[in-house]
Write an enzyme that holds these catalytic residues in place. Structure first.
Site, mmCIF file in Angstrom:
data_model
loop_
_atom_site.group_PDB
_atom_site.id
_atom_site.type_symbol
_atom_site.label_atom_id
_atom_site.label_comp_id
_atom_site.label_asym_id
_atom_site.label_seq_id
_atom_site.Cartn_x
_atom_site.Cartn_y
_atom_site.Cartn_z
ATOM 1 N N GLU A 124 9.954 11.943 -3.321
ATOM 2 C CA GLU A 124 10.255 13.103 -2.477
ATOM 3 C C GLU A 124 11.586 12.930 -1.754
ATOM 4 O O GLU A 124 12.396 13.865 -1.685
ATOM 5 C CB GLU A 124 9.114 13.292 -1.473
ATOM 6 C CG GLU A 124 7.814 13.741 -2.105
ATOM 7 C CD GLU A 124 6.601 13.540 -1.226
ATOM 8 O OE1 GLU A 124 5.474 13.759 -1.696
ATOM 9 O OE2 GLU A 124 6.784 13.142 -0.047
ATOM 10 N N TYR A 139 1.084 6.460 -2.934
ATOM 11 C CA TYR A 139 1.677 7.101 -1.755
ATOM 12 C C TYR A 139 3.136 6.709 -1.568
ATOM 13 O O TYR A 139 4.004 7.579 -1.403
ATOM 14 C CB TYR A 139 0.859 6.778 -0.506
ATOM 15 C CG TYR A 139 -0.292 7.735 -0.237
ATOM 16 C CD1 TYR A 139 -0.956 8.365 -1.288
ATOM 17 C CD2 TYR A 139 -0.722 8.004 1.057
ATOM 18 C CE1 TYR A 139 -2.011 9.224 -1.048
ATOM 19 C CE2 TYR A 139 -1.777 8.876 1.300
ATOM 20 C CZ TYR A 139 -2.422 9.478 0.242
ATOM 21 O OH TYR A 139 -3.461 10.340 0.475
#
Length: 242
Positions: free
Chosen positions: A172, A165
């Site tokens: 991102e 994660y």
């Protein structure tokens, strides 16, 4: 007055038992996603095998995986939110929508519109964590719906995210940050967008900035929630389930 309606416990929550149609649909949906993400991972690995040890191996990653990602991510976004909203799965609508929209936005709103980020290393930092998370998450969901216990999938589902994660979120953020320069220079790929709407993209730089500023505050609560879910699913270290 006690409830006389049976419930199923899933990820620490209860829900009415699924009917045969709903159960069949969830098995099909989750199995299809498992296959889809496995295919993307296969394309990623195949690209590595054909390009390593070239120092620019990452430049072709987006080109190798873009077609399946562009095709099924928007559909997954719609179905995941519908499942949560209708109570078909015991997930929160807002966290689900945020997570799925983030992926659609990275692929269609950043990588597709800003070709210069497609050849950066950051795309690999996005795609690989996504794949590794989902090739365990969706098979876990299939076994869960079928009532089949798999300690291996359970452990993978609630352990891999600890590293994947943050790595995916980091990728991102870097991908969006890398898009700011080309956007400022006007290097947007607007083919297929009606000319009447293209003027709106003069503000796209600020759209990306807003997303960057909101990424941390939106991502961190979801990450902490996963640790709470992990504790429920696996128990605290050193504790023994009765």
């Amino acid at each position: 007055m006690g409830k006389d309606r049976k419930t199923e416990r899933v990820s620490g929550k209860t829900r009415p038992p699924l009917g045969p149609i709903a159960r069949s649909w969830l098995v099909f949906y989750n199995a299809a996603n498992a296959v889809g993400w496995s295919y993307v991972l296969f394309l990623f690995v195949r690209h590595l095998l054909h390009t390593l040890p070239s120092p620019t191996w990452y430049e072709g990653v987006y080109g190798a995986v873009k077609d399946p990602l562009k095709a099924f991510l928007p559909l997954s976004f719609i179905f995941e939110v519908l499942h949560a909203a209708t109570g078909l799965v015991p997930s929160g609508v807002v966290p689900t929508a945020l997570q799925m929209f983030a992926r659609v936005f990275i692929v269609w709103g950043v990588a597709h519109l800003v070709p210069k980020v497609q050849t950066t290393l950051y795309i690999s930092l996005v795609v690989l964590p996504w794949c590794l998370c989902e090739v365990t998450r969706y098979p876990y969901y299939v076994t869960n719906v079928l009532g089949v216990k798999s300690d291996v999938l359970l452990w993978c589902r609630y352990t891999f995210f600890i590293v994947l994660y943050p790595l995916g979120a980091f990728g991102e953020v870097l991908t969006m940050y890398a898009a700011l320069g080309p956007i400022k220079e006007g290097a947007l790929h607007l083919a297929g967008i009606p000319s009447s709407l293209q003027g709106a993209f003069q503000f796209y730089y600020y759209v990306i900035v807003v997303f960057l500023l909101g990424w941390g505050p939106c991502w961190w609560p979801i990450y902490k929630h996963m640790f709470r879910q992990r504790k429920k699913a696996l128990g605290s270290p050193g504790t023994k389930k009765e």
